[in-house]
Enzyme design. Structure first.
Site, PDB file in Angstrom:
ATOM      1  CB  CYS A  12      59.119  64.555  57.196  1.00 21.91           C
ATOM      2  SG  CYS A  12      57.458  64.570  57.942  1.00 21.91           S
ATOM      3  CG  HIS A 124      47.551  55.884  62.079  1.00 25.60           C
ATOM      4  ND1 HIS A 124      47.496  57.020  61.303  1.00 25.60           N
ATOM      5  CD2 HIS A 124      48.728  55.934  62.748  1.00 25.60           C
ATOM      6  CE1 HIS A 124      48.604  57.723  61.499  1.00 25.60           C
ATOM      7  NE2 HIS A 124      49.363  57.088  62.371  1.00 25.60           N
ATOM      8  CD  GLU A 126      48.374  58.565  56.429  1.00 25.16           C
ATOM      9  OE1 GLU A 126      48.451  58.210  55.230  1.00 25.16           O
ATOM     10  OE2 GLU A 126      49.365  58.605  57.186  1.00 25.16           O
TER      11      GLU A 126
END
Length: 306
Positions: A12, A124, A126
Protein backbone atom coordinates in the site's frame (compact mmCIF):
# COMPACT_ATOMS: atom_id res chain seq x y z
CA UNK A 1 -5.31 -26.18 -12.27
CA UNK A 2 -5.67 -22.39 -12.22
CA UNK A 3 -3.94 -19.78 -10.08
CA UNK A 4 -6.14 -16.71 -9.54
CA UNK A 5 -4.44 -13.51 -8.38
CA UNK A 6 -6.41 -11.03 -6.28
CA UNK A 7 -6.36 -7.35 -7.16
CA UNK A 8 -5.39 -5.16 -5.41
CA UNK A 9 -2.79 -7.00 -3.36
CA UNK A 10 0.56 -6.28 -1.76
CA UNK A 11 2.17 -2.96 -0.98
CA UNK A 12 0.00 0.00 0.00
CA UNK A 13 1.06 3.65 -0.19
CA UNK A 14 1.96 3.81 3.50
CA UNK A 15 4.27 0.80 3.24
CA UNK A 16 5.92 2.09 0.07
CA UNK A 17 6.55 5.42 1.81
CA UNK A 18 7.99 3.80 4.94
CA UNK A 19 10.41 1.62 2.99
CA UNK A 20 11.45 4.58 0.82
CA UNK A 21 12.19 6.66 3.94
CA UNK A 22 14.60 4.03 5.25
CA UNK A 23 16.26 3.56 1.87
CA UNK A 24 16.60 7.31 1.27
CA UNK A 25 18.01 7.88 4.77
CA UNK A 26 20.61 5.18 4.17
CA UNK A 27 21.56 6.79 0.86
CA UNK A 28 21.80 10.27 2.36
CA UNK A 29 23.38 9.60 5.75
CA UNK A 30 24.94 6.17 5.38
CA UNK A 31 24.72 3.18 7.71
CA UNK A 32 23.78 2.62 10.40
CA UNK A 33 20.26 4.02 10.35
CA UNK A 34 18.26 2.95 13.39
CA UNK A 35 14.60 2.00 13.00
CA UNK A 36 12.32 1.71 16.01
CA UNK A 37 10.40 -1.52 15.51
CA UNK A 38 10.18 -3.31 12.16
CA UNK A 39 9.43 -0.49 9.71
CA UNK A 40 6.73 -2.73 8.21
CA UNK A 41 5.72 -6.21 9.32
CA UNK A 42 7.41 -8.30 6.65
CA UNK A 43 10.47 -10.47 7.19
CA UNK A 44 11.69 -10.23 3.58
CA UNK A 45 11.51 -6.42 3.56
CA UNK A 46 13.24 -6.03 6.92
CA UNK A 47 15.99 -8.53 6.05
CA UNK A 48 16.64 -6.58 2.83
CA UNK A 49 16.86 -3.26 4.69
CA UNK A 50 19.03 -4.82 7.39
CA UNK A 51 21.47 -5.95 4.70
CA UNK A 52 21.66 -2.34 3.48
CA UNK A 53 22.53 -1.02 6.93
CA UNK A 54 19.28 -0.55 8.82
CA UNK A 55 19.40 -1.54 12.50
CA UNK A 56 16.03 -2.47 13.97
CA UNK A 57 15.50 -1.83 17.68
CA UNK A 58 12.49 -2.11 19.94
CA UNK A 59 13.29 0.79 22.27
CA UNK A 60 15.10 4.10 21.87
CA UNK A 61 17.58 3.33 24.65
CA UNK A 62 19.19 0.95 22.14
CA UNK A 63 19.97 3.92 19.86
CA UNK A 64 23.23 5.83 20.51
CA UNK A 65 22.70 9.51 21.38
CA UNK A 66 22.85 11.80 18.38
CA UNK A 67 22.04 9.03 15.89
CA UNK A 68 19.40 9.01 13.17
CA UNK A 69 16.26 7.02 13.98
CA UNK A 70 13.15 6.26 11.97
CA UNK A 71 9.76 5.58 13.51
CA UNK A 72 7.96 2.65 11.88
CA UNK A 73 4.82 2.87 9.77
CA UNK A 74 2.75 1.84 12.80
CA UNK A 75 3.32 5.12 14.68
CA UNK A 76 4.58 5.86 18.17
CA UNK A 77 3.30 7.35 21.40
CA UNK A 78 3.92 10.94 22.47
CA UNK A 79 6.29 9.62 25.13
CA UNK A 80 8.51 8.03 22.48
CA UNK A 81 8.68 11.29 20.54
CA UNK A 82 9.59 13.20 23.69
CA UNK A 83 12.27 10.64 24.54
CA UNK A 84 13.81 10.95 21.06
CA UNK A 85 13.93 14.73 21.37
CA UNK A 86 15.45 14.59 24.85
CA UNK A 87 18.21 12.26 23.61
CA UNK A 88 19.07 14.48 20.66
CA UNK A 89 18.13 11.94 18.02
CA UNK A 90 17.55 12.99 14.43
CA UNK A 91 14.08 11.63 13.69
CA UNK A 92 12.39 10.72 10.44
CA UNK A 93 8.79 9.69 10.86
CA UNK A 94 7.59 6.82 8.67
CA UNK A 95 4.21 6.67 10.41
CA UNK A 96 1.54 6.00 7.80
CA UNK A 97 -0.42 9.23 7.22
CA UNK A 98 -3.64 7.29 7.78
CA UNK A 99 -2.39 6.27 11.24
CA UNK A 100 -1.41 9.88 11.90
CA UNK A 101 -5.00 10.82 11.00
CA UNK A 102 -6.22 8.62 13.86
CA UNK A 103 -3.70 10.23 16.22
CA UNK A 104 -5.06 13.66 15.28
CA UNK A 105 -8.62 12.44 15.86
CA UNK A 106 -7.70 11.23 19.34
CA UNK A 107 -6.13 14.60 20.14
CA UNK A 108 -9.25 16.48 19.06
CA UNK A 109 -11.53 14.15 21.00
CA UNK A 110 -9.48 14.49 24.18
CA UNK A 111 -9.33 18.28 23.76
CA UNK A 112 -13.14 18.17 23.82
CA UNK A 113 -12.81 16.29 27.16
CA UNK A 114 -14.28 13.20 25.55
CA UNK A 115 -12.99 9.79 26.59
CA UNK A 116 -11.95 7.56 23.70
CA UNK A 117 -12.54 3.87 23.10
CA UNK A 118 -10.06 2.32 20.69
CA UNK A 119 -11.01 -0.85 18.83
CA UNK A 120 -7.84 -2.81 18.18
CA UNK A 121 -5.52 -5.68 19.02
CA UNK A 122 -3.73 -5.40 22.36
CA UNK A 123 0.04 -5.36 21.97
CA UNK A 124 0.07 -4.29 18.33
CA UNK A 125 2.48 -1.36 17.85
CA UNK A 126 -0.14 0.75 16.09
CA UNK A 127 -2.47 0.34 19.05
CA UNK A 128 0.29 1.18 21.51
CA UNK A 129 1.12 4.32 19.54
CA UNK A 130 -2.48 5.49 19.31
CA UNK A 131 -3.26 4.72 22.95
CA UNK A 132 -0.14 6.72 23.81
CA UNK A 133 -1.53 9.92 22.28
CA UNK A 134 -3.23 10.72 25.59
CA UNK A 135 -2.35 10.32 29.25
CA UNK A 136 -5.51 8.64 30.46
CA UNK A 137 -9.05 8.85 29.22
CA UNK A 138 -8.66 5.96 26.78
CA UNK A 139 -9.96 2.39 26.72
CA UNK A 140 -9.05 -0.54 24.47
CA UNK A 141 -11.52 -3.18 23.31
CA UNK A 142 -11.17 -5.95 20.76
CA UNK A 143 -14.50 -7.78 20.83
CA UNK A 144 -18.19 -7.19 21.46
CA UNK A 145 -17.85 -9.24 24.66
CA UNK A 146 -15.26 -6.76 25.94
CA UNK A 147 -17.64 -3.90 25.12
CA UNK A 148 -20.25 -5.55 27.35
CA UNK A 149 -17.79 -5.42 30.26
CA UNK A 150 -16.50 -1.90 29.57
CA UNK A 151 -16.95 0.70 32.30
CA UNK A 152 -16.35 4.34 31.34
CA UNK A 153 -16.37 7.53 33.41
CA UNK A 154 -18.92 9.45 31.34
CA UNK A 155 -21.04 7.58 28.77
CA UNK A 156 -22.43 10.89 27.49
CA UNK A 157 -19.01 12.18 26.41
CA UNK A 158 -17.51 9.22 24.60
CA UNK A 159 -15.92 8.68 21.19
CA UNK A 160 -14.30 5.76 19.38
CA UNK A 161 -11.48 5.18 16.90
CA UNK A 162 -10.18 1.99 15.32
CA UNK A 163 -6.89 0.39 14.38
CA UNK A 164 -6.42 0.91 10.64
CA UNK A 165 -5.80 -2.76 9.78
CA UNK A 166 -8.82 -4.45 11.34
CA UNK A 167 -11.24 -6.76 9.61
CA UNK A 168 -13.96 -4.45 8.32
CA UNK A 169 -16.65 -6.99 9.22
CA UNK A 170 -15.29 -7.64 12.73
CA UNK A 171 -14.91 -3.92 13.42
CA UNK A 172 -18.51 -3.33 12.38
CA UNK A 173 -19.69 -5.86 14.98
CA UNK A 174 -17.73 -4.10 17.74
CA UNK A 175 -18.87 -0.63 16.64
CA UNK A 176 -22.48 -1.80 16.67
CA UNK A 177 -21.98 -3.16 20.19
CA UNK A 178 -20.51 0.17 21.32
CA UNK A 179 -23.43 2.11 19.86
CA UNK A 180 -25.92 -0.20 21.54
CA UNK A 181 -24.22 0.03 24.96
CA UNK A 182 -23.37 3.74 24.69
CA UNK A 183 -26.02 5.40 22.47
CA UNK A 184 -24.31 8.81 22.70
CA UNK A 185 -20.92 7.57 21.49
CA UNK A 186 -19.45 9.41 18.51
CA UNK A 187 -17.15 8.03 15.84
CA UNK A 188 -14.71 9.70 13.46
CA UNK A 189 -16.12 11.61 10.50
CA UNK A 190 -14.47 9.10 8.18
CA UNK A 191 -13.83 5.40 8.75
CA UNK A 192 -10.42 4.77 10.35
CA UNK A 193 -9.87 1.42 8.61
CA UNK A 194 -7.62 2.36 5.71
CA UNK A 195 -8.47 2.17 2.02
CA UNK A 196 -5.85 -0.53 1.40
CA UNK A 197 -7.17 -2.77 4.17
CA UNK A 198 -10.72 -2.44 2.86
CA UNK A 199 -9.74 -2.97 -0.77
CA UNK A 200 -7.65 -6.07 -0.05
CA UNK A 201 -10.36 -7.60 2.11
CA UNK A 202 -12.98 -6.95 -0.58
CA UNK A 203 -10.67 -8.53 -3.16
CA UNK A 204 -10.28 -11.64 -0.99
CA UNK A 205 -14.05 -11.93 -0.64
CA UNK A 206 -14.29 -12.00 -4.44
CA UNK A 207 -11.35 -14.38 -4.68
CA UNK A 208 -12.78 -16.81 -2.13
CA UNK A 209 -15.93 -17.17 -4.22
CA UNK A 210 -13.86 -18.51 -7.10
CA UNK A 211 -11.33 -20.73 -5.29
CA UNK A 212 -11.03 -23.87 -3.19
CA UNK A 213 -7.76 -22.70 -1.62
CA UNK A 214 -6.44 -19.22 -0.79
CA UNK A 215 -2.79 -18.46 -0.04
CA UNK A 216 -2.06 -15.14 1.66
CA UNK A 217 1.52 -13.95 1.29
CA UNK A 218 2.52 -12.10 4.45
CA UNK A 219 4.40 -12.42 7.72
CA UNK A 220 2.63 -13.87 10.78
CA UNK A 221 3.07 -10.60 12.72
CA UNK A 222 1.30 -8.61 9.98
CA UNK A 223 -2.16 -7.69 11.25
CA UNK A 224 -3.62 -6.92 7.84
CA UNK A 225 -2.24 -10.18 6.39
CA UNK A 226 -3.81 -12.23 9.19
CA UNK A 227 -7.12 -10.50 8.56
CA UNK A 228 -6.99 -11.51 4.88
CA UNK A 229 -6.65 -15.15 5.87
CA UNK A 230 -9.54 -14.77 8.31
CA UNK A 231 -11.72 -13.22 5.60
CA UNK A 232 -11.10 -16.21 3.33
CA UNK A 233 -11.76 -18.72 6.12
CA UNK A 234 -14.94 -16.80 6.91
CA UNK A 235 -16.06 -17.59 3.36
CA UNK A 236 -15.58 -21.30 4.11
CA UNK A 237 -12.43 -21.61 2.01
CA UNK A 238 -9.23 -23.31 3.14
CA UNK A 239 -6.60 -20.60 3.60
CA UNK A 240 -2.98 -20.36 4.71
CA UNK A 241 -0.73 -17.43 5.62
CA UNK A 242 2.79 -17.91 4.22
CA UNK A 243 5.96 -15.83 4.38
CA UNK A 244 7.38 -17.30 1.18
CA UNK A 245 6.83 -20.00 -1.44
CA UNK A 246 8.95 -22.58 0.37
CA UNK A 247 6.32 -22.80 3.12
CA UNK A 248 3.74 -24.22 0.71
CA UNK A 249 2.98 -27.88 1.39
CA UNK A 250 2.17 -30.03 -1.63
CA UNK A 251 -0.68 -31.65 0.29
CA UNK A 252 -2.50 -28.30 0.26
CA UNK A 253 -2.65 -28.40 -3.53
CA UNK A 254 -3.93 -31.95 -3.98
CA UNK A 255 -7.42 -32.08 -5.44
CA UNK A 256 -7.61 -28.31 -5.82
CA UNK A 257 -8.69 -26.75 -9.12
CA UNK A 258 -8.58 -23.02 -8.36
CA UNK A 259 -5.88 -21.59 -6.08
CA UNK A 260 -6.28 -17.98 -5.03
CA UNK A 261 -3.22 -15.90 -4.17
CA UNK A 262 -3.13 -12.50 -2.51
CA UNK A 263 -0.66 -10.55 -0.38
CA UNK A 264 -0.85 -8.34 2.67
CA UNK A 265 -0.10 -4.63 2.41
CA UNK A 266 3.47 -5.13 3.65
CA UNK A 267 4.36 -8.03 1.31
CA UNK A 268 6.34 -7.25 -1.87
CA UNK A 269 5.18 -8.49 -5.28
CA UNK A 270 8.39 -10.48 -5.71
CA UNK A 271 7.12 -12.89 -3.03
CA UNK A 272 3.86 -13.34 -4.93
CA UNK A 273 5.85 -14.10 -8.07
CA UNK A 274 7.82 -16.75 -6.18
CA UNK A 275 4.60 -18.37 -5.00
CA UNK A 276 3.17 -18.44 -8.52
CA UNK A 277 6.35 -19.95 -9.99
CA UNK A 278 6.51 -22.54 -7.20
CA UNK A 279 2.93 -23.68 -7.77
CA UNK A 280 3.46 -23.73 -11.53
CA UNK A 281 6.59 -25.85 -11.12
CA UNK A 282 4.59 -28.36 -9.08
CA UNK A 283 1.38 -28.37 -11.10
CA UNK A 284 1.77 -26.53 -14.42
CA UNK A 285 -1.14 -24.27 -13.42
CA UNK A 286 -2.29 -21.36 -15.58
CA UNK A 287 -2.57 -17.83 -14.15
CA UNK A 288 -5.59 -15.52 -14.15
CA UNK A 289 -5.63 -11.94 -12.85
CA UNK A 290 -8.84 -10.63 -11.32
CA UNK A 291 -9.83 -7.09 -12.16
CA UNK A 292 -9.90 -4.76 -9.21
CA UNK A 293 -9.63 -1.21 -7.97
CA UNK A 294 -6.67 0.78 -9.26
CA UNK A 295 -5.57 2.60 -6.13
CA UNK A 296 -3.11 5.13 -7.55
CA UNK A 297 -2.38 6.61 -4.12
CA UNK A 298 1.01 7.84 -2.94
CA UNK A 299 2.24 9.75 0.10
CA UNK A 300 5.12 12.28 0.01
CA UNK A 301 8.41 11.71 1.79
CA UNK A 302 9.66 14.04 4.55
CA UNK A 303 11.14 17.22 3.05
CA UNK A 304 14.64 16.48 4.36
CA UNK A 305 14.71 13.25 2.34
CA UNK A 306 13.49 14.63 -0.99
Amino acid sequence: MEIILANPRGFCAGVERAIAIVERALEKFGAPIYVRHEVVHNKFVCDDLRAKGAVFVEELDEVPAGSTVIFSAHGVSKAVREDAEARGLKVFDATCPLVTKVHVEVGKMRNQTREVVMIGHKGHPEVEGTMGQSQGGMYLVETADEVAQLQVSDPLHLSFVTQTTLSVDDATVVIDALKQRFPEIQGPKKDDICYATQNRQDAVKELAGKCDLVLVVGSPNSSNSRRLKEVAVGRNVMAFLIDDAEEIEESWLRGKQHIGVTAGASAPETLVERVVMHIQALTGASVTHLKGIEEGISFPLPKDLN
